[in-house]
Design a protein around this motif. Structure first.
Motif, mmCIF file in Angstrom:
data_model
loop_
_atom_site.group_PDB
_atom_site.id
_atom_site.type_symbol
_atom_site.label_atom_id
_atom_site.label_comp_id
_atom_site.label_asym_id
_atom_site.label_seq_id
_atom_site.Cartn_x
_atom_site.Cartn_y
_atom_site.Cartn_z
ATOM 1 N N CYS A 14 -5.937 2.667 0.656
ATOM 2 C CA CYS A 14 -6.348 3.154 -0.659
ATOM 3 C C CYS A 14 -7.868 3.236 -0.817
ATOM 4 N N GLN A 30 -9.202 -5.516 -9.235
ATOM 5 C CA GLN A 30 -8.549 -4.514 -8.401
ATOM 6 C C GLN A 30 -7.728 -5.140 -7.271
ATOM 7 N N ARG A 33 -4.438 -6.397 -8.500
ATOM 8 C CA ARG A 33 -3.486 -5.308 -8.657
ATOM 9 C C ARG A 33 -2.872 -4.928 -7.309
ATOM 10 N N TYR A 188 -0.914 2.483 -6.742
ATOM 11 C CA TYR A 188 -2.374 2.642 -6.841
ATOM 12 C C TYR A 188 -2.723 4.042 -7.325
ATOM 13 N N PHE A 191 -1.928 4.524 -11.014
ATOM 14 C CA PHE A 191 -2.809 3.760 -11.905
ATOM 15 C C PHE A 191 -4.195 4.385 -11.998
ATOM 16 N N TYR A 192 -4.733 4.815 -10.865
ATOM 17 C CA TYR A 192 -6.097 5.345 -10.828
ATOM 18 C C TYR A 192 -6.146 6.873 -10.856
ATOM 19 N N ALA A 194 -5.223 8.871 -8.670
ATOM 20 C CA ALA A 194 -5.684 9.317 -7.350
ATOM 21 C C ALA A 194 -4.535 10.091 -6.706
#
Length: 227
Positions: A14, A30, A33, A188, A191-192, A194
């Motif tokens: 990630c 982070q 998480r 991930y 959430f971001y 991405a």
């Protein structure tokens, strides 16, 4: 890979700096998480099916005179580890004679068990159990009401287990463990926002899960002819 190694690999995939990820305990922000996403990913895989091959195990217990109901704990299963029974595996044998006296038992519905074995004079029968039912609380009910002197054996599937310590290793076969990383990458990415991380995780996770399904789920058989 153990829990810590899975977290390190997830952070790497990630693009998360992981130089301070030396343990899964006490992480914040982070990295916390990431640690949580990896454990959640492992739970997602375990709960995708109840009958994964690596979650199947066996137990045995002795009958008690006049006792027809046996909780999972009384069946020799540690509290909190039970998932579901494998119905086609129930057998019993005369304890004094050993397993050469073993017989396969028949499964019947719980209400059928009550109507057949817990009514009127049948309550007083004490003999070798031939049938079993699974009650609403997953207890086992034997019929006829058993006498002592028999050993029951059966297989069951365990409940999903969390990873909590650095060295905890998922029971997932080694060649499929990257599925945990790819599933965590999806968390991930969501959430971001991405999308490239999410999409790669989704693609690779799907590939591995299809292989895992083929390798570790019961084979599909064919039913007999309809009468």
């Amino acid at each position: 890979m153990d829990y810590l190694a899975l977290c390190l690999r997830t952070a790497q995939e990630c693009g998360v700096p992981n130089s301070t990820l030396t343990t899964v305990s006490g992480q914040t922000g982070q990295l916390k998480r990431v640690v949580d996403w990896v454990n959640t990913a492992w739970n997602d895989i375990q709960t995708a099916h109840q009958d994964w091959g690596w979650m199947r195990t066996s137990t045995s217990w002795a009958t008690v005179d006049a006792q027809y109901q046996y909780t999972t704990l009384e069946c020799g299963i540690t509290a909190g580890t039970f998932g579901m029974w494998d119905r086609i595996t129930f057998r019993n044998y005369v304890t004094a004679s050993g397993n050469q006296s073993e017989i396969v038992m028949g499964y019947i519905d719980y209400d059928v068990w009550r109507d057949n074995y817990l009514i009127s004079g049948t309550r007083a029968v004490r003999t070798r159990p031939m049938d079993f039912a699974i009650g609403p609380d997953k207890s086992i009910f034997l019929g006829p009401v058993p006498s002592a002197g028999y050993t029951m054996t059966a297989d069951y599937f365990t409940a999903p287990l969390d990873m909590t310590a650095d060295a905890d290793t998922p029971a997932l076969p080694t060649q499929f463990q990257m599925a945990i990383v790819y599933r965590a990458m999806m968390s991930y990415g969501a959430f971001y926002a991405a999308s490239e991380v999410y999409q790669r995780g989704e693609l690779e996770f799907g590939k591995l899960m299809r292989r895992l399904d083929a390798d570790r789920l019961p084979e599909i058989g064919y039913a007999g002819a309809l009468c």
